[in-house]
Design an enzyme around this catalytic site. Structure first.
Site, short mmCIF file in Angstrom:
data_model
loop_
_atom_site.label_atom_id
_atom_site.label_comp_id
_atom_site.label_asym_id
_atom_site.label_seq_id
_atom_site.Cartn_x
_atom_site.Cartn_y
_atom_site.Cartn_z
N ASP A 102 -13.36 6.11 3.80
CA ASP A 102 -12.17 6.18 4.67
C ASP A 102 -11.43 7.50 4.53
O ASP A 102 -10.85 8.00 5.50
CB ASP A 102 -11.23 5.01 4.39
N ASP A 103 -11.44 8.09 3.32
CA ASP A 103 -10.74 9.38 3.14
C ASP A 103 -11.34 10.43 4.08
O ASP A 103 -10.64 11.31 4.55
CB ASP A 103 -10.89 9.89 1.70
N ASN A 126 1.23 15.51 4.10
CA ASN A 126 2.27 14.62 3.60
C ASN A 126 2.38 14.76 2.09
O ASN A 126 1.50 15.34 1.48
CB ASN A 126 2.01 13.17 4.06
N TYR A 184 0.85 -1.20 0.00
CA TYR A 184 0.00 0.00 0.00
C TYR A 184 0.88 1.23 0.00
O TYR A 184 1.90 1.29 -0.69
CB TYR A 184 -1.03 -0.08 1.16
N ARG A 244 -9.65 10.36 -7.83
CA ARG A 244 -8.61 11.13 -7.13
C ARG A 244 -7.77 10.14 -6.34
O ARG A 244 -8.06 9.84 -5.19
CB ARG A 244 -9.26 12.18 -6.21
N GLU A 263 -13.66 4.83 -1.63
CA GLU A 263 -12.25 5.23 -1.46
C GLU A 263 -11.72 5.95 -2.69
O GLU A 263 -11.93 5.50 -3.83
CB GLU A 263 -11.41 3.95 -1.22
N ASP A 264 -11.06 7.05 -2.46
CA ASP A 264 -10.38 7.81 -3.51
C ASP A 264 -11.27 8.20 -4.68
O ASP A 264 -10.93 8.01 -5.85
CB ASP A 264 -9.13 7.05 -4.01
N LYS A 314 -6.29 -1.59 -0.41
CA LYS A 314 -7.01 -1.20 0.81
C LYS A 314 -7.65 -2.44 1.45
O LYS A 314 -7.67 -2.58 2.67
CB LYS A 314 -8.08 -0.18 0.41
P1 NAI Z 1 -7.15 20.42 0.17
O1 NAI Z 1 -6.40 20.89 -0.99
O2 NAI Z 1 -8.60 20.04 0.05
O3 NAI Z 1 -7.09 21.56 1.32
C1 NAI Z 1 -5.96 22.31 1.63
C2 NAI Z 1 -6.37 23.46 2.53
O4 NAI Z 1 -5.20 24.14 2.98
C3 NAI Z 1 -7.24 24.52 1.85
O5 NAI Z 1 -8.21 24.97 2.75
C4 NAI Z 1 -6.25 25.65 1.56
O6 NAI Z 1 -6.86 26.93 1.54
C5 NAI Z 1 -5.33 25.51 2.74
N1 NAI Z 1 -4.01 26.09 2.48
C6 NAI Z 1 -3.25 25.99 1.38
N2 NAI Z 1 -2.13 26.72 1.51
C7 NAI Z 1 -2.19 27.28 2.72
C8 NAI Z 1 -1.34 28.15 3.41
N3 NAI Z 1 -0.18 28.58 2.90
N4 NAI Z 1 -1.72 28.57 4.63
C9 NAI Z 1 -2.87 28.16 5.17
N5 NAI Z 1 -3.72 27.32 4.56
C10 NAI Z 1 -3.37 26.90 3.34
O7 NAI Z 1 -6.32 19.21 0.77
P2 NAI Z 1 -6.83 18.04 1.74
O8 NAI Z 1 -7.37 16.90 0.96
O9 NAI Z 1 -7.69 18.62 2.78
O10 NAI Z 1 -5.45 17.51 2.38
C11 NAI Z 1 -4.62 18.38 3.10
C12 NAI Z 1 -3.37 17.67 3.59
O11 NAI Z 1 -3.70 16.77 4.62
C13 NAI Z 1 -2.64 16.87 2.53
O12 NAI Z 1 -1.25 17.16 2.58
C14 NAI Z 1 -2.86 15.46 2.92
O13 NAI Z 1 -1.75 14.67 2.59
C15 NAI Z 1 -3.01 15.57 4.42
N6 NAI Z 1 -3.79 14.48 4.98
C16 NAI Z 1 -3.22 13.70 5.96
C17 NAI Z 1 -3.89 12.63 6.49
C18 NAI Z 1 -3.27 11.80 7.57
O14 NAI Z 1 -2.25 12.11 8.08
N7 NAI Z 1 -3.89 10.68 7.96
C19 NAI Z 1 -5.21 12.27 5.99
C20 NAI Z 1 -5.75 13.18 5.00
C21 NAI Z 1 -5.06 14.23 4.53
#
Ligand code: NAI
Length: 545
Positions: free
Chosen positions: A262-263, A402, A97, A150, A239-240, A168
């Site tokens: 799960d997302d 990440n 995975y 996605r 998922e995704d 998954k």
């Molecule tokens: P997204 O693109 O939907 O949202 C990103 C958000 O961050 C938006 O609201 C945007 O306005 C904001 N943003 C962007 N640049 C910024 C800045 N300079 N300052 C402040 N805010 C800013 O992305 P999504 O899907 O919500 O994922 C976000 C991150 O969370 C990704 O890096 C993903 O890898 C991580 N993630 C980690 C998980 C885990 O650790 N289990 C699970 C899901 C997501």
């Protein structure tokens, strides 16, 4: 019966991955099953076979080659595949995975070798039930379904996204011992917007653009209805999917059928577990915290909603819970006078003056918890971490973006800049940190901490629906597994190496909650722990008839 018996002999038996034991067939097996001469003389146990697999793996130049090799092993000998995977999930999950599966999906059409899972295309519309009936198992209990819309952070990969449902579901077994014959990976192939794939001569998917929302939703409705009819006790795991599709469809089906995403829910559940783990360290309550989400995208909204549910479970009203949660995005703090907010974001808008400065926002909302889901690395600066230490004795700082270069700060930075006060977790693994002679072990909010265990609980209790309460209970169960010694080192999650035991404990609590809430379709057993353990899969040849 006679016919079936015949197909389970000789080369056909060797080519059936569910029944094949390879060199582990005994002399008697070989004699009875017409295998003599078809195998070399040696008779091995599964442990020797594992040694050979490990040797093969060590000769592969990279993890993608190891992924391809392991997929081939699954095609030949399912028992041996899972024996290897379950012998050390922390070592093998990254091969099957995340992160390898991303590369595998990018190259899925090129590395395609043998059919696995079910590809239901939009051209099957009107016949989805028949396609589902082509699957050889009748008691399917989980379908993991993607449109490939996605895939991880890689965008629209169309039918190449099949790597995700396949992987998954393998984790259901690797991490929670859910029997593999109850699991069905499905790719709903609705075309792709990926121009590169559409012109790739080796692309395995439908060569067309994606449909409009109405057409997609109609197809999904047919799929959901067909699943209810063909596999009546089946849970659908989305998922995704493209973010907007994921949110819309979860909203549509969450309270009607047994399903989850799960997302959205799994991710949020793990973040909540980390937060409960932090509360178990400080002795405070979740409902006393003031949370600032740094990032207000799909992950941020999902986590905020789950934390709100968690606070309500501790007795807060909805309005009190959401008033304790604020958000900050690329345009600054989400405030009531902003005109660019979605309906989901407006719920968390602060009644304060706008600011684009994170330090100022932390002080304005008096945040005790800061959760980074912004996709932008190095945004939690020394000043940000120090502002958090001004608000509370033990600030909670989670940098979940990440890959590693996107993490809002590193573990070292969080511990050093807060002088060892921060309770820290990340989305990626960070090494332990020694600060002023004390060892700190940062948590990794890995999704596999929760959804396999929750799924095992669902497998046991057969709930009609999966409300947030079941995820919250799973999150609490996960956090409760952290020992006092581990808490002393700042750990908010138990060690990943114990994932099989962790999942069993999570499953038991989730199933218990489903019984308590009257959601279960299974009769409540007297000894739930034993009941769950008896449902689990054992990758042993003695289990094969
Ligand atoms: P997204 O693109 O939907 O949202 C990103 C958000 O961050 C938006 O609201 C945007 O306005 C904001 N943003 C962007 N640049 C910024 C800045 N300079 N300052 C402040 N805010 C800013 O992305 P999504 O899907 O919500 O994922 C976000 C991150 O969370 C990704 O890096 C993903 O890898 C991580 N993630 C980690 C998980 C885990 O650790 N289990 C699970 C899901 C997501």
């Amino acid at each position: 019966m006679e016919e079936k018996q015949k197909t389970h002999q000789g080369t056909e038996l060797l080519h059936d991955p569910h029944l094949n034991k390879g060199t582990a067939f005994s002399a008697l097996d070989r004699q009875r099953q017409k295998l003599e001469g078809l195998l070399p003389a040696v008779i091995e146990g599964i442990e020797e076979q594992i040694q050979r697999v490990l040797k093969h793996l060590s000769l592969k130049p990279n993890d993608l080659e190891r992924y391809i090799y392991m997929t081939g092993l699954l095609d030949r000998n399912e028992t041996l595949f899972y024996k290897v995977l379950m012998s050390d999930p922390t070592r093998f999950v990254p091969i099957m995975y995340d992160p390898t599966v991303g590369e595998a999906c990018l190259k899925f059409s090129d590395i395609y070798r043998r059919a696995a899972g079910l590809y239901i295309t939009i051209e099957h519309k009107g016949r989805v039930k028949d396609i589902l009936r082509n699957w050889p198992e009748i008691d399917v209990r989980f379908i993991c379904v993607s449109t490939g819309g996605r895939i991880l952070g890689l965008g629209d990969l169309g039918a190449n996204g099949m790597g995700i449902p396949l992987g998954k579901l393998q984790l259901y077994t690797a991490c929670a011992a859910v029997p593999p014959n109850k699991l069905l990976p499905v790719l709903l192939d609705c075309g792709t917007e990926n121009a590169q794939l559409l012109k790739d001569p080796l692309y395995i998917g439908l060569r067309r653009r994606r449909p409009k929302i109405d057409e997609l939703d109609e197809f999904v409705q047919e799929f959901v209805d067909a699943v209810q009819e063909v596999f009546p006790v089946c849970c659908i795991h989305f998922e995704d999917w493209k973010g907007t599709d994921a949110i819309r469809l979860l909203k549509r089906y969450k309270d009607k059928i047994c399903c989850f995403n799960d997302d959205i829910q799994g991710t949020a559940g793990v973040a909540l577990a980390g937060l409960i783990g932090a509360m178990n360290i400080t002795g405070e309550k979740l409902s006393q915290q003031r949370v600032l989400m740094f990032g207000a995208g799909s992950a941020g909204i999902g986590i905020a909603n789950m934390i709100s549910s968690g606070m309500q479970a501790e007795g807060l009203s909805h309005s009190d819970a959401v008033s304790r949660i604020n958000m900050f995005d690329v345009n600054g703090l989400l405030t009531k006078d902003r005109t660019d907010l979605s309906a989901e974001q407006t719920v968390y808008a602060a009644d304060s003056k706008p600011t684009k400065d994170l330090v100022e926002a932390i002080r304005a909302v008096k945040a005790t918890v800061l959760i980074g889901v912004s996709t932008v690395g190095k945004t939690f600066t020394r000043e940000v971490v120090q502002a958090m230490t001004e608000q509370t004795e033990r600030p909670v700082i989670f940098a979940l973006s990440n890959p590693t270069e996107h993490a809002e700060c590193s573990a070292q930075e969080a511990y050093e800049w807060s002088e060892g006060k921060a309770i820290f977790a990340a989305g990626v693994p960070f090494d332990e940190v020694t600060y002023k002679g004390k060892v700190f072990i940062p948590g990794q909010a890995n999704n596999y901490y929760l959804y396999p265990g929750v799924s095992l609980g669902i497998y046991g209790a057969k709930p009609k629906r999966i409300p947030d309460a079941l995820w919250i209970e799973g999150a609490r169960a996960l956090a409760d597994l952290v020992t006092p010694e581990q808490k002393e080192k700042g750990m908010v999650f138990p060690p990943q190496k114990d994932i099989l035991a962790i999942s069993a404990a999570v499953a038991e609590r989730v199933a218990k909650k489903a019984f308590e809430k009257g959601l279960a379709q299974e009769k409540e057993p007297k000894d739930l722990g034993t009941f769950i353990r008896e449902l689990q899969y054992h990758p042993d040849y003695s289990e094969i008839l």
